[in-house]
Design an enzyme around this catalytic site. Structure first.
Site: not given
Ligand code: CMC
Length: 428
Positions: A307, A364
């Site tokens: 998140h 989720d």
């Molecule tokens: N599986 C594997 N790796 C992950 C995941 C995941 N679900 N989420 C983040 N990472 C890794 C990402 O690859 C990155 O790694 P590195 O530092 O080596 O590059 C690190 O963790 C930080 O991730 P980020 O993408 O920079 O973080 P963000 O804040 O931009 O994204 C997120 C947040 C929710 C989009 C992401 O965690 C994700 O894609 N999660 C899966 C989708 C999901 O469950 N979304 C629902 C969110 S809750 C409902 C809502 O409120 O929207």
């Protein structure tokens, strides 16, 4: 601590004001920085940028705190109802008995939609995703209520638009499903409460009596409360930015529904169940899927994990996990997917990759399991999220309008070609 921050650009210092919120959160106000120094700030994805000052929802991602108008999500989920929370978010205070009864009465009476909505629905092929249909129907309200195109109307006229939207949302949601599966739509039943009415419109068949199971209706109501607002997330920021151009409430909320649809945001609940089903069909080897999620060459991510703001736990996920256990037990459902989910969670919580990046189950991860147990079809999961988030979007749109916020218009750092001469097509 001083209430200014000093920034140096090319040797020259500038003092910038620091503003402080009611929970002692601090922010450097850079709004005049470009005028003074010629530089802008850049922050793709707005990871460290506040877009507004808001009094609706407080969230502390490090401590796992979520409060609507000062009330904790734990207390609201336990003691309140979705419509009461909707009132709280939109009007800022918990309602008195009289205010609540007037509010629920209005919401009940405005739940019917124009008959021509059926004609619009019939134009959608059965392959339509209900989220696309929902956002279209909400935007179509501008056609049935053209006066809503003027957001500068009186407060009471704006309020009527808000009531209509909260009232009609379950009808749009249920009808988008009925149309997809080729069944006649059900009209709202004024004797039912908000959630039971939605369930009746979703599930009742013409030839049968239908009574919503109170266990299911209560669980659904709780899920809606947990989703009702989440400060400046992707869809809410979309609603505020669309509304900032003075687009109508309906157009702004329709845009928010589309933003929510993506699998990184609200669409994750559908993606989680599809992922768990894939893992089950693939033999249930969670280690293999964990490895895929960690492999940077593989686009697969563990859906329902991670998140932007929660870095220790998502308080909504904690409540939902418990609710999932309760609901499955009460309904006597034994879903093998729950075992896979629990297995994945246990492995992720022990795994260095997930621990280092502070990736925990989000709202989720378990909501889809409850929706499934309640009989909600998978492609309706994100629609349920949208129904829940509606009062939050409305409250945020209203606050943005009442604060007379300027049009949202970020800047950029240009990285393209410098000026060059046009070349005639025959010479390229
Ligand atoms: N599986 C594997 N790796 C992950 C995941 C995941 N679900 N989420 C983040 N990472 C890794 C990402 O690859 C990155 O790694 P590195 O530092 O080596 O590059 C690190 O963790 C930080 O991730 P980020 O993408 O920079 O973080 P963000 O804040 O931009 O994204 C997120 C947040 C929710 C989009 C992401 O965690 C994700 O894609 N999660 C899966 C989708 C999901 O469950 N979304 C629902 C969110 S809750 C409902 C809502 O409120 O929207």
């Amino acid at each position: 601590m001083s209430n200014t921050a000093e920034i140096k650009v090319g040797g020259q210092s500038y003092d910038l004001p620091i503003i402080e919120g009611t929970e002692q959160e601090k922010a450097i106000d850079i709004s005049k920085l470009r005028g003074q120094s010629g530089v802008i700030t850049i922050d793709p994805g707005f990871k460290n940028t506040g877009s507004t000052q808001s009094s609706i929802t407080f969230l502390d991602g490090e401590k796992g705190i979520l409060r609507y108008r000062g009330y904790s999500i734990e207390q609201l989920a336990e003691k309140s109802s979705f419509l009461e929370v909707a009132y709280l978010l939109v009007y800022g205070q918990l309602p008195t008995t009289e205010e609540f009864s007037r509010f629920t009465d209005k919401i009940t009476r405005h739940s019917l939609v124009h008959e021509d909505i059926k004609t619009i629905l019939e134009g959608f092929p059965s392959t339509s995703h209900p989220m696309g249909v929902l956002s279209s129907l909400v935007c179509a309200q501008t056609a049935f209520y053209p006066e809503s195109l003027d957001p500068n109307r009186s407060a009471s006229e704006v309020d009527l638009g808000i009531i209509r939207l909260i009232a009609k949302m379950p009808t749009f949601a249920a009808w988008s499903y009925k149309n997809k599966i080729g069944q006649p739509v059900n009209y709202p039943d004024n004797k039912q409460n908000y959630t039971s009415n939605f369930m009746k419109m979703m599930f009742a068949l013409p030839a049968e009596e239908y009574e919503a199971d109170p266990v299911v209706a209560d669980a659904l109501d709780k899920l809606l409360i947990l989703h009702a607002d989440h400060e400046q997330n992707c869809s809410t920021s979309t609603v505020r930015i669309v509304g900032s151009s003075h687009a109508s409430l309906y157009a702004s909320i329709s845009a928010g529904i589309n933003a929510l649809w993506g699998p990184l945001h609200g669409g994750a609940n559908q993606a989680v169940i599809e992922m768990l089903e894939n893992i089950k069909t693939d033999g249930g080897d969670t280690k293999k899927w964990m490895a895929k999620a960690k492999d940077k060459e593989d686009p697969f991510r563990l859906m329902g994990f991670g998140h932007r703001v929660y870095k220790n736990f998502d308080p909504r996920a904690k409540i939902i996990k418990k609710a999932a256990d309760d609901v499955l037990e009460k309904l006597g459902v034994n879903d093998p997917i729950l075992d896979i989910a629990k297995g994945l969670e246990e492995e992720a919580l022990r795994d260095d990759y997930f621990v280092e990046r502070k990736l925990y189950p989000n709202v989720d991860f378990y909501s889809g399991i409850i929706y499934r147990a309640l009989g909600i079809p998978t492609d309706m999961f994100t629609v349920m999220f949208a129904m829940g988030r509606l009062p939050g979007w409305i409250a945020q749109w209203k606050e943005m309008r009442e604060n007379k916020e300027p049009i949202g218009r970020p800047r950029q750092v240009y990285t393209g070609f410098n000026e060059r001469d046009y070349v005639d097509m025959s010479n390229r």
